[in-house]
Scaffold this active site. Structure first.
Site, PDB file in Angstrom:
ATOM      1  N   GLY A  88     -15.120  12.253 -47.314  1.00  0.00           N
ATOM      2  CA  GLY A  88     -15.101  10.906 -46.765  1.00  0.00           C
ATOM      3  C   GLY A  88     -14.751   9.851 -47.790  1.00  0.00           C
ATOM      4  O   GLY A  88     -14.731   8.659 -47.483  1.00  0.00           O
ATOM      5  N   GLN A 121     -16.036   2.918 -52.242  1.00  0.00           N
ATOM      6  CA  GLN A 121     -16.993   3.751 -52.969  1.00  0.00           C
ATOM      7  C   GLN A 121     -18.006   2.906 -53.732  1.00  0.00           C
ATOM      8  O   GLN A 121     -19.203   3.182 -53.718  1.00  0.00           O
ATOM      9  CB  GLN A 121     -16.254   4.679 -53.920  1.00  0.00           C
ATOM     10  N   PRO A 180      -7.085   1.215 -54.918  1.00  0.00           N
ATOM     11  CA  PRO A 180      -8.039   0.104 -54.881  1.00  0.00           C
ATOM     12  C   PRO A 180      -8.836   0.014 -53.579  1.00  0.00           C
ATOM     13  O   PRO A 180     -10.004  -0.379 -53.595  1.00  0.00           O
ATOM     14  CB  PRO A 180      -7.147  -1.133 -55.065  1.00  0.00           C
ATOM     15  N   GLU A 224     -20.263   7.577 -57.885  1.00  0.00           N
ATOM     16  CA  GLU A 224     -21.705   7.469 -58.076  1.00  0.00           C
ATOM     17  C   GLU A 224     -22.146   6.266 -58.902  1.00  0.00           C
ATOM     18  O   GLU A 224     -23.289   5.817 -58.796  1.00  0.00           O
ATOM     19  CB  GLU A 224     -22.215   8.766 -58.725  1.00  0.00           C
TER      20      GLU A 224
END
Length: 701
Positions: free
Chosen positions: A452, A598, A592, A665
């Protein structure tokens, strides 16, 4: 800007997830969970379940097929009478319909010789021990200098303990398997997994097969956040059941069962001690962590690892201690280790800034490191200060009054907070193929998993750039273990690892195409439709293992900073985050649009960690009480008002051919600390036990 290549398939419903693959005559599985928190299964009464029309099989520890010795820990499903935690799978029903399977599972009667479970983590647990290593092969403890003496002699000291609760991954798509045994004895799994290659390897070992006898297909995955990084019991159970009934079996773990069987973030108890001079420069840093694992298998989170990376201090110590409890095994959850660890470190840095009377941004700048503090390695690049300065400027930090409770609008107190963020820039070996087709297009294959994040789009962009071709001429195929081997989508290493393999395969293909043109095989360019590519195409492959073994030693990390505005309601204790900004230095940004998604997704999870997320353990029954999204709260759109993510330009030649660092992350790391720091500034109350709830604030307002 480039949007997701698969977006049309997703919005029109053509994108297939694991449960949706059409198979002939499927059966459906429902699992039975243990009601004892610890003990042994005495007997399993399956009579009523088997008599229900439509039931095909009932499996339990009394009659389940034996798995190979490779099946261990959580994957040794139904191989023992031992109950290691409440919610463990102890039986399963396979039926013609899902409704029948669920009803039959309700009729299975299991008797236990139950014992009182030990499920609550505490700092004085008698079973605490030092594991040989923590997650990702990181050393358990480190020490430099004499931190105790240096701390005792420091002019400014902070000695505080922070706790974080257990938190559960809740991807939109549950953990799902469609398992099918083929006539030739091979196994096909349509699986919701972050790693088709590693999933294939593990399941082959468990069922005593050669690796090429198992195929794992995960073309689309509806989120994972680490919980799908390794195979889970659902995969083994579905494959076992499919072989038993001789038909394909579908099993989607219900949301309530996911809380016991698909992993979670361990709770932590973290003591932070920071000693500094009057100017705020650190002399001593000590970070001691207590966390939990299960009796089934060991998982030790690397919670103190980011403290080894962040700030200069000549005297330092980090430790990890683990208690084996009668609980499910913890596992990866977005930025494992860094997320809880940086919450403690960056909260303590804020408390140090207050104690020293130094601006929190300035304190971090003063303690910036030019080399990795504990390893001594040079950074491949480190632009933490640039992120802090850029963020402070964009956020309007200079207008901040450092005094708590200095801003009030009606019944709401307003405050601002900052926290730094970091995450390793990892790269793993892998393989890829690139193929020139006679129609002028290219096909690139790698067994990567797009969970995803937009990975297939990023890889297609990388391939197109390397091939010097338009994006619409590149067909990117991922998510199938029959493709060249790829590492797991985890540790923010996906694009760096897979992209390296894709670049090398495409470079090799260009070389072959240029050779074909030079050899007179037709055409004036490396790839045209008038004869330079034969009907069977031209293919090249790459394996990056040797390249990674030869890379130079650098400390490779991404860095960034979070800035948060929080408002605290004086009457109710409710906290809102009206404004949040993240600034990141993560090398070259490939796409971008998906990168921003994210970052913002991670930051939003950080808000949830700070204010909402908490899996509550029942100490008597040994079970998590809030096992659904009605009671386990995560942020909604109404909770996230003005949130923005930007990045500073960063060139790093020591990373990979693209010059990129992982971004999946770093957005969550430090975010909860920034929220907590803003709350403390708003109302003068420092909550050190997450989440920050009205019940914890109100008594002090």
């Amino acid at each position: 800007m480039t949007y997701r290549l698969e977006s049309r398939d997703k919005v029109t419903g053509r994108a297939r997830y694991a449960y949706e693959y059409p198979v002939r005559d499927p059966a459906y599985l429902s699992a039975v969970q243990a009601h004892a928190g610890r003990g042994e299964v005495v007997s399993v009464d399956t009579g009523s379940a088997r008599r229900l029309p439509g039931v095909l099989a009932v499996l339990s520890c009394e009659d389940a097929p034996r798995l190979a010795e490779a099946a261990s820990g959580e994957l040794a499903v139904l191989q023992s009478r031992t109950v290691s935690y409440r919610g463990q799978f102890v039986a399963a029903v396979v039926a013609e319909t899902l409704e029948t399977a669920r009803e039959a599972a309700r009729l299975v009667r299991v008797e236990y010789a139950a014992e009182e479970p030990d499920v609550l983590l505490r700092p004085d647990h008698p079973g605490l021990y030092a594991p040989e290593q923590v997650n990702a092969g990181i050393p358990t403890d480190t020490e430099m200098g004499d931190p105790d003496e240096a701390f005792a002699g420091s002019a400014v000291r902070v000695d505080v303990t922070y706790t974080t609760p257990a938190e559960h991954n809740n991807p939109m798509e549950p953990h799902t398997t469609t398992a099918q045994w083929n006539e030739d004895g091979t196994l096909t799994l349509y699986e919701s997994t972050q790693g088709p290659s590693s999933h294939q390897r593990t399941l082959a070992q468990i069922f005593g097969l050669e690796r090429d006898q198992v195929r794992v297909v995960s073309t689309h995955v509806g989120g994972g956040f680490g919980s799908k990084g390794t195979p889970r019991p659902n995969s083994v159970l579905a494959a076992m059941a499919a072989r038993e009934v001789g038909r394909p079996v579908k099993f989607a773990v219900p949301r309530q069962q996911m809380f016991a069987t698909t992993g979670y973030r361990t709770p932590t108890i973290q003591r932070m001690r920071l000693g500094a001079g009057p100017d705020g420069r650190l002399g001593a840093v000590m970070h001691d962590v207590v966390e939990q694992t299960s009796t089934v298998e060991e998982f030790a989170e690397q919670t103190a690892a980011p403290t080894r990376v962040m700030y200069r201090a000549p005297h330092r110590r980090t430790t990890h201690r683990v208690a084996r409890l009668d609980v499910p095994t913890p596992s990866w959850m977005r930025a494992p280790g860094e997320t809880p660890g940086m919450y403690a470190l960056e909260s303590a840095m804020d408390e140090l800034a207050v104690a020293a009377g130094i601006d929190p941004v300035e304190l971090r700048v003063r303690n910036d490191a030019d080399r990795e503090p504990e390893s001594g390695l040079p950074f491949s690049s480190r632009n933490l200060v640039a992120c802090l300065e850029e963020g402070a400027d964009r956020f309007g930090w200079e207008a901040r009054d450092p005094a708590p409770r200095s801003r009030r609008v009606g019944r709401k107190l307003l405050g601002t907070g900052v926290a730094a963020t970091t995450y390793p820039a990892r790269r793993n070996p892998g393989r890829a193929t690139a193929r020139a087709e006679p129609d002028g297009t290219f096909t690139v294959r790698i067994a990567a998993s797009d969970i995803g994040t937009g990975a297939r789009t990023a890889l297609a962009l990388i391939a197109a750039e390397t091939l010097k071709a338009d994006l619409d001429r590149v067909r990117m195929e991922v998510g199938d273990s029959s493709f060249p081997t790829a590492s797991v989508a985890g540790g923010s290493s996906g694009t760096a690892s897979w992209g390296t393999a894709v670049v090398r395969a495409c470079e090799s293909l260009r070389g072959r195409l240029n050779g074909a043109v030079a050899g007179g095989r037709g055409g004036s360019s490396p790839h045209t439709e008038n004869g330079s590519v034969p009907p069977e195409g031209i293919e090249a492959s790459a394996d990056t293992a040797a390249e990674l073994r030869a890379e130079e030693e650098y400390a490779r990390h991404g860095f960034g900073a979070h800035f948060v505005e929080a408002e605290v309601d004086m009457d109710t204790g409710e906290v809102r985050v009206p404004r949040m900004l993240g600034v990141f230095a993560v090398g070259r940004i490939i796409n971008p649009v998906t990168a921003r998604s994210q970052f913002i997704g991670g930051m939003t999870m950080g808000i949830g960690m700070a204010l909402m997320e908490e899996s509550v353990m029942d100490g008597e029954f040994g079970d998590y009480l809030n096992r659904d999204l009605a009671q386990y709260h995560v942020p909604s759109c109404a909770d996230v008002r003005d949130i923005e993510a930007v990045w500073v330009e960063e060139s790093d030649p020591h990373l990979n051919p693209m010059g990129s660092k992982g971004i999946g992350e770093i957005g969550i790391v430090g975010a909860a600390a920034a929220v907590g720091n803003a709350v403390a500034h708003a109302c003068g109350v420092r909550v050190r036990d997450l989440p920050i709830t009205p019940a914890k604030l109100l008594p002090h307002l």
